[in-house]
Write a protein that holds these residues in place. Structure first.
Motif, PDB file in Angstrom:
ATOM      1  N   GLN A 240      42.487  37.621  55.789  1.00  0.00           N
ATOM      2  CA  GLN A 240      42.862  37.079  57.088  1.00  0.00           C
ATOM      3  C   GLN A 240      42.417  38.009  58.215  1.00  0.00           C
ATOM      4  OE1 GLN A 240      45.180  37.344  54.514  1.00  0.00           O
ATOM      5  NE2 GLN A 240      44.997  35.192  53.943  1.00  0.00           N
ATOM      6  N   ASP A 241      42.236  37.421  59.397  1.00  0.00           N
ATOM      7  CA  ASP A 241      41.919  38.199  60.580  1.00  0.00           C
ATOM      8  C   ASP A 241      43.214  38.675  61.236  1.00  0.00           C
ATOM      9  OD1 ASP A 241      42.913  35.937  61.997  1.00  0.00           O
ATOM     10  OD2 ASP A 241      40.923  35.027  61.978  1.00  0.00           O
ATOM     11  N   THR A 242      43.136  39.106  62.481  1.00  0.00           N
ATOM     12  CA  THR A 242      44.314  39.648  63.171  1.00  0.00           C
ATOM     13  C   THR A 242      44.909  38.664  64.169  1.00  0.00           C
ATOM     14  OG1 THR A 242      42.781  40.687  64.740  1.00  0.00           O
ATOM     15  CG2 THR A 242      43.600  42.049  62.930  1.00  0.00           C
ATOM     16  N   SER A 243      44.656  37.383  63.972  1.00  0.00           N
ATOM     17  CA  SER A 243      45.103  36.351  64.906  1.00  0.00           C
ATOM     18  C   SER A 243      46.599  36.097  64.809  1.00  0.00           C
ATOM     19  CB  SER A 243      44.367  35.040  64.627  1.00  0.00           C
ATOM     20  OG  SER A 243      44.688  34.566  63.326  1.00  0.00           O
ATOM     21  N   PRO A 244      47.194  35.535  65.862  1.00  0.00           N
ATOM     22  CA  PRO A 244      48.612  35.149  65.801  1.00  0.00           C
ATOM     23  C   PRO A 244      48.899  34.162  64.671  1.00  0.00           C
ATOM     24  CG  PRO A 244      47.872  35.187  68.075  1.00  0.00           C
ATOM     25  CD  PRO A 244      46.644  35.375  67.228  1.00  0.00           C
ATOM     26  N   ARG A 245      47.961  33.273  64.368  1.00  0.00           N
ATOM     27  CA  ARG A 245      48.221  32.304  63.296  1.00  0.00           C
ATOM     28  C   ARG A 245      48.275  33.006  61.941  1.00  0.00           C
ATOM     29  NH1 ARG A 245      43.828  29.567  60.576  1.00  0.00           N
ATOM     30  NH2 ARG A 245      41.873  30.693  60.896  1.00  0.00           N
ATOM     31  N   ALA A 246      47.489  34.081  61.775  1.00  0.00           N
ATOM     32  CA  ALA A 246      47.565  34.850  60.531  1.00  0.00           C
ATOM     33  C   ALA A 246      48.926  35.517  60.402  1.00  0.00           C
ATOM     34  CB  ALA A 246      46.456  35.894  60.494  1.00  0.00           C
ATOM     35  N   ALA A 247      49.415  36.067  61.511  1.00  0.00           N
ATOM     36  CA  ALA A 247      50.729  36.709  61.493  1.00  0.00           C
ATOM     37  C   ALA A 247      51.827  35.694  61.205  1.00  0.00           C
ATOM     38  CB  ALA A 247      50.979  37.396  62.831  1.00  0.00           C
ATOM     39  N   LYS A 248      51.666  34.476  61.707  1.00  0.00           N
ATOM     40  CA  LYS A 248      52.671  33.433  61.500  1.00  0.00           C
ATOM     41  C   LYS A 248      52.743  33.024  60.025  1.00  0.00           C
ATOM     42  CE  LYS A 248      54.000  28.796  63.068  1.00  0.00           C
ATOM     43  NZ  LYS A 248      53.641  27.659  63.959  1.00  0.00           N
ATOM     44  N   ILE A 249      51.591  32.965  59.359  1.00  0.00           N
ATOM     45  CA  ILE A 249      51.558  32.506  57.970  1.00  0.00           C
ATOM     46  C   ILE A 249      51.836  33.636  56.987  1.00  0.00           C
ATOM     47  CG2 ILE A 249      50.109  31.461  56.178  1.00  0.00           C
ATOM     48  CD1 ILE A 249      48.569  30.044  58.435  1.00  0.00           C
ATOM     49  N   TYR A 250      51.261  34.823  57.260  1.00  0.00           N
ATOM     50  CA  TYR A 250      51.325  35.914  56.291  1.00  0.00           C
ATOM     51  C   TYR A 250      52.103  37.143  56.759  1.00  0.00           C
ATOM     52  CZ  TYR A 250      47.991  33.415  53.384  1.00  0.00           C
ATOM     53  OH  TYR A 250      47.398  32.490  52.579  1.00  0.00           O
ATOM     54  N   GLY A 251      52.557  37.128  58.011  1.00  0.00           N
ATOM     55  CA  GLY A 251      53.288  38.284  58.501  1.00  0.00           C
ATOM     56  C   GLY A 251      52.414  39.524  58.545  1.00  0.00           C
ATOM     57  N   THR A 252      52.931  40.616  58.058  1.00  0.00           N
ATOM     58  CA  THR A 252      52.180  41.876  58.069  1.00  0.00           C
ATOM     59  C   THR A 252      51.539  42.184  56.729  1.00  0.00           C
ATOM     60  OG1 THR A 252      54.200  43.108  57.513  1.00  0.00           O
ATOM     61  CG2 THR A 252      53.670  42.853  59.863  1.00  0.00           C
ATOM     62  N   GLU A 253      51.490  41.201  55.834  1.00  0.00           N
ATOM     63  CA  GLU A 253      50.929  41.421  54.504  1.00  0.00           C
ATOM     64  C   GLU A 253      49.816  40.410  54.196  1.00  0.00           C
ATOM     65  OE1 GLU A 253      54.021  41.448  51.610  1.00  0.00           O
ATOM     66  OE2 GLU A 253      55.110  43.103  52.548  1.00  0.00           O
ATOM     67  N   PRO A 254      48.652  40.582  54.827  1.00  0.00           N
ATOM     68  CA  PRO A 254      47.534  39.677  54.543  1.00  0.00           C
ATOM     69  C   PRO A 254      47.001  39.884  53.128  1.00  0.00           C
ATOM     70  CG  PRO A 254      46.785  41.537  55.863  1.00  0.00           C
ATOM     71  CD  PRO A 254      48.288  41.646  55.769  1.00  0.00           C
ATOM     72  N   GLU A 255      46.344  38.879  52.606  1.00  0.00           N
ATOM     73  CA  GLU A 255      45.748  38.981  51.277  1.00  0.00           C
ATOM     74  C   GLU A 255      44.577  39.958  51.306  1.00  0.00           C
ATOM     75  OE1 GLU A 255      44.427  35.125  50.142  1.00  0.00           O
ATOM     76  OE2 GLU A 255      46.435  34.310  49.861  1.00  0.00           O
ATOM     77  N   GLU A 256      44.444  40.752  50.264  1.00  0.00           N
ATOM     78  CA  GLU A 256      43.261  41.594  50.145  1.00  0.00           C
ATOM     79  C   GLU A 256      42.072  40.716  49.766  1.00  0.00           C
ATOM     80  OE1 GLU A 256      43.719  44.942  47.604  1.00  0.00           O
ATOM     81  OE2 GLU A 256      45.351  45.827  48.777  1.00  0.00           O
ATOM     82  N   TRP A 257      40.920  41.013  50.345  1.00  0.00           N
ATOM     83  CA  TRP A 257      39.720  40.243  50.041  1.00  0.00           C
ATOM     84  C   TRP A 257      39.118  40.748  48.735  1.00  0.00           C
ATOM     85  CZ3 TRP A 257      37.668  35.814  50.972  1.00  0.00           C
ATOM     86  CH2 TRP A 257      36.302  35.579  50.760  1.00  0.00           C
ATOM     87  N   ASP A 258      38.880  39.840  47.811  1.00  0.00           N
ATOM     88  CA  ASP A 258      38.343  40.194  46.499  1.00  0.00           C
ATOM     89  C   ASP A 258      36.815  40.209  46.574  1.00  0.00           C
ATOM     90  OD1 ASP A 258      37.757  40.635  43.879  1.00  0.00           O
ATOM     91  OD2 ASP A 258      38.742  38.829  43.104  1.00  0.00           O
ATOM     92  N   PHE A 259      36.270  41.359  46.899  1.00  0.00           N
ATOM     93  CA  PHE A 259      34.821  41.477  47.020  1.00  0.00           C
ATOM     94  C   PHE A 259      34.125  41.179  45.696  1.00  0.00           C
ATOM     95  CE2 PHE A 259      36.259  44.084  50.589  1.00  0.00           C
ATOM     96  CZ  PHE A 259      35.419  43.658  51.608  1.00  0.00           C
ATOM     97  N   SER A 260      34.769  41.524  44.586  1.00  0.00           N
ATOM     98  CA  SER A 260      34.146  41.330  43.276  1.00  0.00           C
ATOM     99  C   SER A 260      33.953  39.866  42.932  1.00  0.00           C
ATOM    100  CB  SER A 260      34.989  42.011  42.187  1.00  0.00           C
ATOM    101  OG  SER A 260      36.263  41.390  42.069  1.00  0.00           O
ATOM    102  N   ALA A 261      34.703  38.983  43.604  1.00  0.00           N
ATOM    103  CA  ALA A 261      34.598  37.546  43.321  1.00  0.00           C
ATOM    104  C   ALA A 261      33.495  36.879  44.131  1.00  0.00           C
ATOM    105  CB  ALA A 261      35.933  36.863  43.602  1.00  0.00           C
ATOM    106  N   HIS A 262      32.787  37.657  44.942  1.00  0.00           N
ATOM    107  CA  HIS A 262      31.742  37.104  45.797  1.00  0.00           C
ATOM    108  C   HIS A 262      30.479  37.942  45.671  1.00  0.00           C
ATOM    109  CE1 HIS A 262      35.652  35.919  47.484  1.00  0.00           C
ATOM    110  NE2 HIS A 262      35.048  34.797  47.829  1.00  0.00           N
ATOM    111  N   PRO A 263      29.309  37.327  45.887  1.00  0.00           N
ATOM    112  CA  PRO A 263      28.062  38.088  45.786  1.00  0.00           C
ATOM    113  C   PRO A 263      28.038  39.259  46.766  1.00  0.00           C
ATOM    114  CG  PRO A 263      27.627  35.719  45.831  1.00  0.00           C
ATOM    115  CD  PRO A 263      29.079  35.893  46.173  1.00  0.00           C
ATOM    116  N   SER A 264      27.539  40.388  46.321  1.00  0.00           N
ATOM    117  CA  SER A 264      27.430  41.560  47.183  1.00  0.00           C
ATOM    118  C   SER A 264      26.384  41.315  48.266  1.00  0.00           C
ATOM    119  CB  SER A 264      27.042  42.784  46.351  1.00  0.00           C
ATOM    120  OG  SER A 264      26.940  43.929  47.156  1.00  0.00           O
ATOM    121  N   ALA A 265      26.641  41.814  49.455  1.00  0.00           N
ATOM    122  CA  ALA A 265      25.717  41.606  50.576  1.00  0.00           C
ATOM    123  C   ALA A 265      24.447  42.436  50.379  1.00  0.00           C
ATOM    124  CB  ALA A 265      26.391  41.985  51.885  1.00  0.00           C
TER     125      ALA A 265
END
Length: 411
Positions: A240-265
């Protein structure tokens, strides 16, 4: 303010086209967005076949979370399909009337405002170019992008004709990761992220995947900046980004992005520091330099085979005597980061000085649409010459509604 998503007063859903307000040089710009909302479609609806949002045939572009909610700038979806109908049902976490761009194949983008907890039909038998009898282009491809940086959609289901199927479209072999703030995310551009230089570069190459992890006001340093609770040295590692909607849905605990599940840049482009450089955020150049040195190392560990480009900052333009002059930010510090990693071979420096002129900047101290195109064009040529990437786009629209011309020869 997300002007592209504010509806004009008096609009009713019965109109065939929906209109929204975009300010162009301080004046209302005429808009005619498609009205795509239809009656609800369920898995038992006659004439439709429904796919769940986790169907493997659906490719998600950019960052989406486990609830299939989109985040950051210009996220999208893409898939192939058979038949003559495509519709999407959007969930409760869809931002009210968020503006999306969608297209069939390589035809021009269309725009529409999305309603939460509703179904929108994007492809129908009347769609131009559908099921061509002469020289058909198969598979038929549908693509959708959220135009904004602070708003998003939640995909609840994808629907096609009852006797039709979705088709997985393979990813392109190369990918770019953009890490930035309001400049990369297109703040104040006509279609926001969809008009920003990050999108222009990624889509401009045509045959690359790209993700724009950028949000206005965010600092590189992990600090509170313009109401963003964290900096990119923390937030980039989260879905998640740092938007108010992210805070509303996830509070202060956003999901960690799983880089291993996506192709490396293959390529990472960083444009960060404009907000760190603002006295409002009370950060020092030493803090910025230390954060940048550490961040580059962490990015390289996540994308070990990537080339990393550090962009110099074009902070502002000011009147000097009878002309104008560009004022940079952290010029020495960014170059120091480059010098620190230069011998390792994977860090490069793009000097943006002189790319923009004062009239390429709008009143909000951000590039105009044309300014974004100039930055993207110069960066694309830099990438082409530096790394040998050739341009893959050869006709389909990149920028929407920039078709200006003059047919009057005598004036």
């Amino acid at each position: 303010m997300r002007l592209a998503t504010l509806l004009l007063s008096g609009l009713v859903s019965l109109l065939p086209l929906s209109s929204s307000t975009i300010l162009q040089n301080g004046q209302l710009r005429e808009t005619h967005f498609q009205e795509t909302k239809i009656a609800s479609v369920t898995s038992t609806s006659t004439g439709w076949r429904t796919y769940e949002p986790n169907a493997p045939e659906i490719s998600y572009k950019g960052r989406w979370d486990s609830k299939h909610i989109s985040w950051w700038a210009a996220p999208g979806i893409k898939f192939g399909f058979t038949g003559q109908n495509v519709a999407l049902t959007f969930g409760e976490h869809t931002s009210p009337l968020v503006l999306v761009a969608y297209r069939f194949g390589g035809l021009d983008w269309q725009m529409t405002n999305i309603t939460a907890n509703a179904t929108h039909q994007f492809i129908s038998p009347s769609t131009r170019g559908l099921n061509l009898t002469l020289s058909p282009q198969l598979p038929q491809i549908f693509e959708l992008r959220v135009t904004n940086w602070g708003l998003g959609v939640q995909v609840r289901a994808v629907h096609v004709s009852s006797n039709s199927t979705l088709i997985k479209i393979p990813n392109f072999s190369k990918s770019i990761e953009f890490i930035g703030d309001s400049l990369t995310s297109g703040m104040y551009a006509t279609y926001e992220a969809f008009s920003g230089f990050g999108y222009n570069i990624g889509a401009g190459f045509g045959d690359v995947e790209f993700s724009i992890t950028a949000y206005p006001g965010i600092c590189l340093t992990d600090a509170v900046c313009w109401d963003n609770p964290r900096g990119q040295t923390y937030q980039w590692f989260h879905t998640q980004d740092t938007s108010p909607r992210a805070a509303k849905i996830y509070g202060t605990e956003p999901e960690e992005w799983d880089f291993s599940a996506h192709p490396s840049a293959d390529l990472v482009i960083i444009n960060l520091g404009t907000n760190d450089n603002n006295t409002h955020n009370n950060l020092t150049s030493a803090q910025y330099l230390t954060s940048y040195l550490s961040f580059v190392s962490k990015v390289q560990k996540v994308h070990p085979n990537a080339q990393i480009i550090l962009m110099s900052l074009w902070k502002s333009f000011s009147a000097v005597g009878n002309s104008y002059r560009q004022t940079g930010a952290f010029v020495d510090e960014i170059y120091q980061v480059y010098q620190h990693y230069k011998d390792e071979g994977y860090v490069h420096y793009f000097n943006s000085t002189g790319v923009l002129q004062h009239n390429d900047y709008g009143p909000g101290s951000h590039p105009t649409d044309w300014g974004h195109i100039k930055v993207a064009s110069h960066m694309m040529q830099y990438i082409r010459l530096k790394f040998g990437w050739e341009f893959g786009a050869s006709g389909p629209e990149i920028q929407h509604e920039t078709l200006y011309w003059n047919n009057e020869p005598n004036y």
